[in-house]
Scaffold this motif. Structure first.
Motif, PDB file in Angstrom:
ATOM      1  N   GLY A 192      41.073  44.179  36.295  1.00  0.00           N
ATOM      2  CA  GLY A 192      39.735  43.990  36.837  1.00  0.00           C
ATOM      3  C   GLY A 192      39.148  45.280  37.380  1.00  0.00           C
ATOM      4  N   VAL A 193      39.982  46.069  38.066  1.00  0.00           N
ATOM      5  CA  VAL A 193      39.515  47.353  38.599  1.00  0.00           C
ATOM      6  C   VAL A 193      39.091  48.278  37.469  1.00  0.00           C
ATOM      7  N   SER A 195      38.166  47.560  34.329  1.00  0.00           N
ATOM      8  CA  SER A 195      37.066  47.126  33.464  1.00  0.00           C
ATOM      9  C   SER A 195      35.796  46.722  34.208  1.00  0.00           C
ATOM     10  N   LYS A 196      35.910  46.422  35.515  1.00  0.00           N
ATOM     11  CA  LYS A 196      34.760  45.841  36.200  1.00  0.00           C
ATOM     12  C   LYS A 196      34.226  46.673  37.363  1.00  0.00           C
ATOM     13  N   THR A 197      34.911  47.710  37.775  1.00  0.00           N
ATOM     14  CA  THR A 197      34.481  48.449  38.963  1.00  0.00           C
ATOM     15  C   THR A 197      34.066  49.875  38.619  1.00  0.00           C
ATOM     16  N   ARG A 198      33.304  50.460  39.525  1.00  0.00           N
ATOM     17  CA  ARG A 198      32.872  51.840  39.321  1.00  0.00           C
ATOM     18  C   ARG A 198      34.061  52.793  39.352  1.00  0.00           C
ATOM     19  N   ARG A 201      35.696  52.796  35.998  1.00  0.00           N
ATOM     20  CA  ARG A 201      34.903  53.544  35.015  1.00  0.00           C
ATOM     21  C   ARG A 201      35.024  55.043  35.254  1.00  0.00           C
ATOM     22  N   ASN A 279      44.388  49.506  28.677  1.00  0.00           N
ATOM     23  CA  ASN A 279      44.083  48.433  29.613  1.00  0.00           C
ATOM     24  C   ASN A 279      45.405  47.881  30.145  1.00  0.00           C
TER      25      ASN A 279
END
Length: 331
Positions: A192-193, A195-198, A201, A279
């Protein structure tokens, strides 16, 4: 054939998503994991999914999984941390020796984690601040930590049984090891960190193209420092968990663990030569594939040397598939 006919022959959006998922690195290793399960059921039989066998596989893969998930952040940031295996052993030795000396286990656990953070910061200082080659730096740290473990534990290590830690590392819920469930939970949080957080990224961007990330205003040095600290802290936690499992810590604990972990991560879709690719879910699948193959060979009483051949073949196949897919290109 009219344009309408061509459009009608295109797969539906849902079908396209399924095809893309299967073609992706996580989907590919997911199919390999499914194939491993099928082979296990066909060759070993229902005993392959027996609670006792699941317990054996789960206990064997749980600690490497937690260490791998934490180390994968450094890999995503474009840094291969070869010192994780030795950090696992060094963390276990420190924890075991201090607890055996009568110190409070929770305090010692905190000290061990801090030692891991210091090791990660040391790696980061030399790599980020002075621009040294990561492989050379972490290889040097690997040798240093292994030497310190040898010096600290000259003879047989003392035995330590910490009941709460033992219950976590040896317990099970519905036949599934508690530690494996924790490892899966850590993996899902990390996925989740990523793929979903700044932050996730930023880590991928730094590993994929550090110059472009710098131009975009991303603090490249800070991201790599944090990633290396997370990697070393994860290894220190792995050492603590191993003491909970084994009740002691020898001076060779963790030897070669870094190669086992990175082989599984590469099988799971990560790239050693380029950051920003991979991932944590793929890393989980990669470790389960290796653990499943190991279990099948052990149950069938095969020479363990065959495992290295099979893992090497799978690793080469994964690398080739990734190259054909263009998986080393950061997007």
């Amino acid at each position: 054939m009219t344009a309408a006919t061509v459009l009608d022959e295109r797969p539906a959006p849902g079908a396209r998503r399924i095809v893309d998922a299967v073609k992706g690195p996580v989907g590919s290793i997911g199919l390999m994991l499914l194939l491993t399960i099928i082979v296990g059921l066909a060759w070993v039989g229902p005993a392959f999914f027996a609670p006792s066998n699941i317990q054996i596989v789960g206990v064997s893969v749980a600690v490497p999984l937690i260490v791998a998930v934490m180390a994968s952040f450094a890999l995503l940031a474009g840094v291969v941390d070869l010192s994780i295996g030795s950090m696992v052993g060094f963390g276990a030795v420190i924890f075991n020796q201090l607890v055996a000396a009568g110190m409070d286990p929770w305090l010692v656990a905190g000290i061990t984690v801090v030692v891991g953070a210091v090791v990660g910061l040391t790696n980061a200082l030399v790599i980020v601040k002075f621009g040294a080659e990561p492989l050379a730096v972490t290889l040097g740290m690997l040798t240093l930590l292994r030497g310190l473990s040898q010096v600290i534990v000259v003879n047989a290590p003392p035995s330590t049984l910490i009941e709460p830690l033992y219950n976590v590392t040896q317990g099970a819920v519905a036949g599934v090891p508690v530690l494996l469930l924790i490892g899966i939970g850590v993996t899902l949080v990390a996925a989740g960190v990523v793929s979903k957080t700044r932050m996730g990224r930023h880590v991928q961007a730094v590993g994929g193209d550090p110059r472009a990330a710098q131009r975009a205003g991303i603090p490249v040095a800070r991201v790599r420092v944090v990633a290396l600290v997370v990697s070393a802290v994860g290894a220190a936690i792995g050492g603590i968990l191993y003491v909970g499992q084994l009740g002691s810590a020898s001076n060779i604990l963790g030897t070669g663990l870094e190669f086992q972990i990175y082989a599984a991560l590469m099988i799971g879709g990560y790239s050693i030569t380029r950051g920003g690719v991979g991932n944590p879910i793929g890393g989980l699948f990669g470790l389960l594939v290796v653990a499943g193959i190991t279990n099948i060979l052990n149950v069938q009483f095969f020479d363990p040397d065959y495992l290295d051949l099979i893992v090497a073949f799978i690793l080469l196949a994964a690398v080739l598939v990734d190259r054909f897919r263009g998986g080393d290109v950061f997007e």
